[in-house]
Enzyme design. Structure first.
Site, PDB file in Angstrom:
ATOM      1  N   THR B  33      17.819   5.015   1.443  1.00  0.00           N
ATOM      2  CA  THR B  33      18.156   6.749   1.149  1.00  0.00           C
ATOM      3  C   THR B  33      18.437   7.453   2.302  1.00  0.00           C
ATOM      4  O   THR B  33      19.467   7.743   2.396  1.00  0.00           O
ATOM      5  CB  THR B  33      17.034   7.315   0.323  1.00  0.00           C
ATOM      6  OG1 THR B  33      16.803   6.338  -0.566  1.00  0.00           O
ATOM      7  CG2 THR B  33      17.351   8.486  -0.239  1.00  0.00           C
ATOM      8  N   VAL B  34      17.659   7.488   3.324  1.00  0.00           N
ATOM      9  CA  VAL B  34      17.929   8.193   4.576  1.00  0.00           C
ATOM     10  C   VAL B  34      18.952   7.836   5.489  1.00  0.00           C
ATOM     11  O   VAL B  34      19.930   8.516   5.779  1.00  0.00           O
ATOM     12  CB  VAL B  34      16.546   8.481   5.412  1.00  0.00           C
ATOM     13  CG1 VAL B  34      16.874   9.195   6.556  1.00  0.00           C
ATOM     14  CG2 VAL B  34      15.435   9.391   4.409  1.00  0.00           C
ATOM     15  N   ALA B  63      20.993  -2.733  11.315  1.00  0.00           N
ATOM     16  CA  ALA B  63      19.996  -3.799  11.138  1.00  0.00           C
ATOM     17  C   ALA B  63      19.317  -3.578   9.676  1.00  0.00           C
ATOM     18  O   ALA B  63      18.925  -2.836   9.528  1.00  0.00           O
ATOM     19  CB  ALA B  63      19.081  -3.948  12.071  1.00  0.00           C
ATOM     20  N   LYS B 125       6.898   8.604   9.150  1.00  0.00           N
ATOM     21  CA  LYS B 125       5.634   9.234   9.115  1.00  0.00           C
ATOM     22  C   LYS B 125       4.531   8.172   9.260  1.00  0.00           C
ATOM     23  O   LYS B 125       3.505   8.599  10.210  1.00  0.00           O
ATOM     24  CB  LYS B 125       5.569   9.883   7.773  1.00  0.00           C
ATOM     25  CG  LYS B 125       4.280  10.271   7.099  1.00  0.00           C
ATOM     26  CD  LYS B 125       4.424  10.664   5.912  1.00  0.00           C
ATOM     27  CE  LYS B 125       4.778   9.439   5.139  1.00  0.00           C
ATOM     28  NZ  LYS B 125       5.308   9.633   3.735  1.00  0.00           N
ATOM     29  N   VAL B 152       7.675  14.593   9.927  1.00  0.00           N
ATOM     30  CA  VAL B 152       6.631  15.421   9.143  1.00  0.00           C
ATOM     31  C   VAL B 152       6.954  16.474   8.130  1.00  0.00           C
ATOM     32  O   VAL B 152       6.368  16.309   7.065  1.00  0.00           O
ATOM     33  CB  VAL B 152       6.296  16.404  10.361  1.00  0.00           C
ATOM     34  CG1 VAL B 152       5.025  17.297   9.691  1.00  0.00           C
ATOM     35  CG2 VAL B 152       5.829  15.725  11.581  1.00  0.00           C
ATOM     36  N   GLY B 207      12.345  12.483 -11.099  1.00  0.00           N
ATOM     37  CA  GLY B 207      12.825  11.540  -9.739  1.00  0.00           C
ATOM     38  C   GLY B 207      11.721  12.093  -8.512  1.00  0.00           C
ATOM     39  O   GLY B 207      11.895  11.748  -7.509  1.00  0.00           O
ATOM     40  N   GLU B 210       6.861   9.182  -8.024  1.00  0.00           N
ATOM     41  CA  GLU B 210       7.055   7.596  -8.091  1.00  0.00           C
ATOM     42  C   GLU B 210       6.282   7.268  -9.561  1.00  0.00           C
ATOM     43  O   GLU B 210       5.250   8.150 -10.028  1.00  0.00           O
ATOM     44  CB  GLU B 210       6.677   6.892  -7.084  1.00  0.00           C
ATOM     45  CG  GLU B 210       7.567   7.345  -5.923  1.00  0.00           C
ATOM     46  CD  GLU B 210       7.284   6.364  -4.821  1.00  0.00           C
ATOM     47  OE1 GLU B 210       7.329   5.205  -4.796  1.00  0.00           O
ATOM     48  OE2 GLU B 210       7.098   7.083  -3.415  1.00  0.00           O
ATOM     49  N   ASP B 221      -0.035  10.895   1.484  1.00  0.00           N
ATOM     50  CA  ASP B 221       1.013  11.064   2.165  1.00  0.00           C
ATOM     51  C   ASP B 221       0.837  12.414   2.943  1.00  0.00           C
ATOM     52  O   ASP B 221       0.992  12.679   4.184  1.00  0.00           O
ATOM     53  CB  ASP B 221       2.151  11.372   1.160  1.00  0.00           C
ATOM     54  CG  ASP B 221       3.531  12.083   1.768  1.00  0.00           C
ATOM     55  OD1 ASP B 221       4.205  11.300   2.369  1.00  0.00           O
ATOM     56  OD2 ASP B 221       3.688  13.351   1.500  1.00  0.00           O
ATOM     57  N   LYS B 225       1.137  13.197   7.233  1.00  0.00           N
ATOM     58  CA  LYS B 225       1.691  14.381   7.845  1.00  0.00           C
ATOM     59  C   LYS B 225       0.818  15.224   8.753  1.00  0.00           C
ATOM     60  O   LYS B 225       1.115  16.005   9.764  1.00  0.00           O
ATOM     61  CB  LYS B 225       2.525  15.215   6.815  1.00  0.00           C
ATOM     62  CG  LYS B 225       3.658  14.214   6.358  1.00  0.00           C
ATOM     63  CD  LYS B 225       4.182  14.892   5.054  1.00  0.00           C
ATOM     64  CE  LYS B 225       5.244  13.990   4.554  1.00  0.00           C
ATOM     65  NZ  LYS B 225       5.851  14.536   3.126  1.00  0.00           N
TER      66      LYS B 225
END
Lengths: 455, 455
Positions: B33-34, B63, B125, B152, B207, B210, B221, B225
């Site tokens: 995605t990123v 890659a 992260k 972060v 969305g 998850e 998560d 951070k």
């Protein structure tokens, strides 16, 4: 300009032991509220900065008008001088910190220092908002740092993110609460229900507003900051004189009350926005810059910025909405921003590097007449059958369509409050002109732009 | 590591015309995605970036595990490779962009690229929160950039201000809403009055959450951070495992309702704070790191952070309170932060310079038991004469003093809600243990820390 090698050599001569870090000697221009807070902060943080960066930062000289005044700083008397050349053109000064304010002599001194190859850190809003392009070009040509984090929003780290982190981000709009005095007054009017005069008097007694509050309450201070914000967000030459500005002195308790009932908050906003579809390389960007009170939804992040705090809201195409919040004024917060820049300049100097200043390109300033937004309008009228029809007719014949209306009072002293749909400023001004001619309208009370539709 | 001169020579061979800017070739590790949002953003912004910085940034190689999958990016097929060495150790790749996530193989690949003298931009992260100190030390030793703005808080420019602008600022505390999923759920519970399960299901359908929401809703998560925030704010080695964490899954509509009545808002906060009087050079800092739901006054700037937005509140001694607000996740905002770092690395490379990475010092982690704050506690009890006295007695005998109390319901199913004065976590846990033993207490419903006293 000396090469970085000769600078390093110079430091090594002064500090012979390899175990001792090379020191970076600062020359201050001015030592008022910000300057003296900066000297105190440097003294507190010197060891910590040295441990984190390997640079020892020292105040080497301070140029002031009166070398004998007590400034509450712990510096030897011989550090103070009235001879500015001993700061801007002295071989033993590595970085010049300009905290004197005003356009002249700050401009000449900064240009002299740049010519002498010295990196500049400045907190001077007037300088950058009026002759920024000249100072930027000189620094770029000389290859020296020109850092000014403290000039726009005091302690808020904003300039560095805009100039560096968001360099690749297409920014549409920057919108800020950049004047703490007016934000304090509006917060008190909203939360305590007091009128403008009472809130201003409170702000004055707390030291948030000056005896002559014109520069703050009429939007001049915010206008200068708006010009700097536009310059750095869009890389374009925008000066204080380009910024349309209105103040808050005409805002009445009735306007605040109406906003509250509609879940809106009144803030003095500085807005810099770039017209879409003009971002292609080589085209002159069209930029709108304006300062005026605005009604914002209470759910907008800027609506939660209370009292004398500042915040700048940035809208980017990829990153979305960002906001930077903090203290926009005051000796200590401003000194903190100056110190961040000084450390940056010191570290760059040691590396023989400097930040990219970037030159400012041309910009076309969009006339305020072409603004399209919604408007809140308060009219003082005579309440008589047919008055509303006549008023509404004038809105309609000028292509201004009404979204909502409230009437308060009856008889000779009634108040009509309108919010329009999106309309052109030019048409709204024509409407107001025609309303002022109407015999049943005593006066147009307030006109406040409403930023709801385009949020 | 090749010197900057040999790099420049390399570019000049490839781009012989002096009028054409030297290009900087990126090697991507991963293209999810990123990564794919980043490739699209680079293509959109390439000309603009070149005009502003003089650097042309190009994606040279990517890659991936499967070179044939369609990623919706406009790149020639031969740019994709399954051979990671062609990114981390290839002479024609100038900057490595790690957007694969996870600890391994990201760690080994980043260390290999650093060894090959390549600047690194990472959005990872997990990598930084678990083996950050190792990666920092390797980059510092090799003299290459290690930039991680995206790791972060997604698109929010936060790492650069903390590492650079605030380097000289003594920071007491960093407190953030750093998980968009939980903030969305809590916003819905507060504004729409829905319960946790309904809000979670909504977040999943949008969305924002998850299918297995554990990492978000149980605070893992945010904990990772929090570790990175503590590392950069205090220059100290803090890892994810050091962070005490609680999630939001036990929060009931009753808790939110009580908060609303008291002008408080429930947010999942990541807090990193440094004990006072420990900032002297050479002393190991004592740092508390914790993630848990907290009640904040509605007037606190973090209280206005709604839906899936993130914000980080920073408290400094000189600068005062700062807040950085924006999108903490999502392909485009994260890609925007990666791009800011890439431009930085590219410009530094051209100058033969690099940002100071800084090594992370030791830290002593303050046990959660020693936390002192106010607490909200909800008990399900039997409503019988003398129950409140017995409950209050247990609070008192554990040195926990009650500030306010509400009772709802009667008979077998009554609810008692307390807010305590400031108390030690250890004493509150002892109180809760004793309350659970009490026959009239069905259960301890919620325990939420209240950050009112110390704001």
């Amino acid at each position: 300009m000396p090469s970085s090698d000769s600078r390093q050599g110079h430091h090594h001569q002064r500090v012979p032991s390899a175990a001792v870090h090379a020191s970076v000697r600062l020359g201050l221009l001015g030592c008022g509220t910000v300057g003296s807070a900066f000297v105190r902060l440097i003294h507190e943080q010197q060891d910590y900065i040295e441990a984190r960066t390997g640079c020892r930062v020292e105040v080497g000289r301070v140029a002031v008008q009166n070398a004998n005044r007590d400034r509450g700083v712990d510096l030897p008397a011989d550090v103070f001088t009235t001879d500015v050349a001993r700061v801007v053109d002295a071989p033993d000064i590595d970085v010049v910190v300009e905290v004197m304010g005003g356009i002249e002599p700050a401009r000449s001194l900064v240009l002299d220092a740049v010519k002498a190859g010295k990196p500049i850190v400045t907190a001077n809003k007037e300088l950058l908002a009026n002759v920024g392009a000249e100072v930027f070009a000189a620094a770029e040509a000389a290859g020296v740092d020109l850092l000014f984090e403290a000039a726009v929003a005091g302690g808020i780290p904003l300039v560095r993110p805009l100039r560096e982190s968001l360099l690749g981000e297409p920014i549409h709009r920057v919108m800020g609460i950049v004047n703490g005095t007016t934000n304090y007054i509006l917060t008190r009017m909203t939360e305590a229900g007091v009128d403008y005069a009472t809130a201003l008097a409170e702000a004055q007694s707390l030291g948030y507003a000056e005896a002559d509050p014109t520069a703050d309450v009429e939007g001049y201070d915010a206008g200068a900051k708006c010009a700097i914000l536009a310059s750095i967000a869009f890389g374009a030459r925008v000066v204080a004189g380009d910024v349309y500005h209105e103040g808050i002195s005409a805002i009445a308790a009735a306007d605040i009350g109406y906003a509250t009932r509609k879940d809106l908050v009144v803030k003095l906003l500085a807005v810099a926005e770039r017209e879409p579809n003009e971002s292609g390389a080589g085209r002159t960007p069209v930029i709108g810059v304006r300062v005026h009170p605005a009604m914002l939804p209470t759910t907008h992040p800027l609506a939660a910025v209370r009292e004398s705090f500042n915040a700048v809201f940035v809208e980017g195409a990829a990153v979305g909405d960002l906001m930077f919040y903090g203290r926009g004024a005051g000796g200590e917060p401003t000194a903190s921003a100056v110190l961040g820049d000084v450390i940056d300049a010191a570290v760059n100097l040691r590396k023989g590097s400097h930040a990219t200043v970037g030159t400012l390109g041309e910009a076309t300033i969009k006339p305020i007449d072409e603004l399209v937004t919604a408007y809140y309008i308060r009219l003082e009228v005579v309440d008589r059958p047919g008055v509303l029809a006549r008023v509404a007719g004038i809105f309609g014949s000028n292509q201004v369509s009404i979204s909502s209306m409230e009437q308060h009072g009856r008889g000779e002293e009634a108040t009509l409050m309108f919010i329009t749909h999106e309309a052109r400023e030019h048409d709204v001004q024509a409407t107001l002109g025609a309303l002022r001619e109407l015999d049943v309208v005593h006066r147009v009370g307030s006109v406040i732009r409403v930023l709801e539709g385009d949020l």
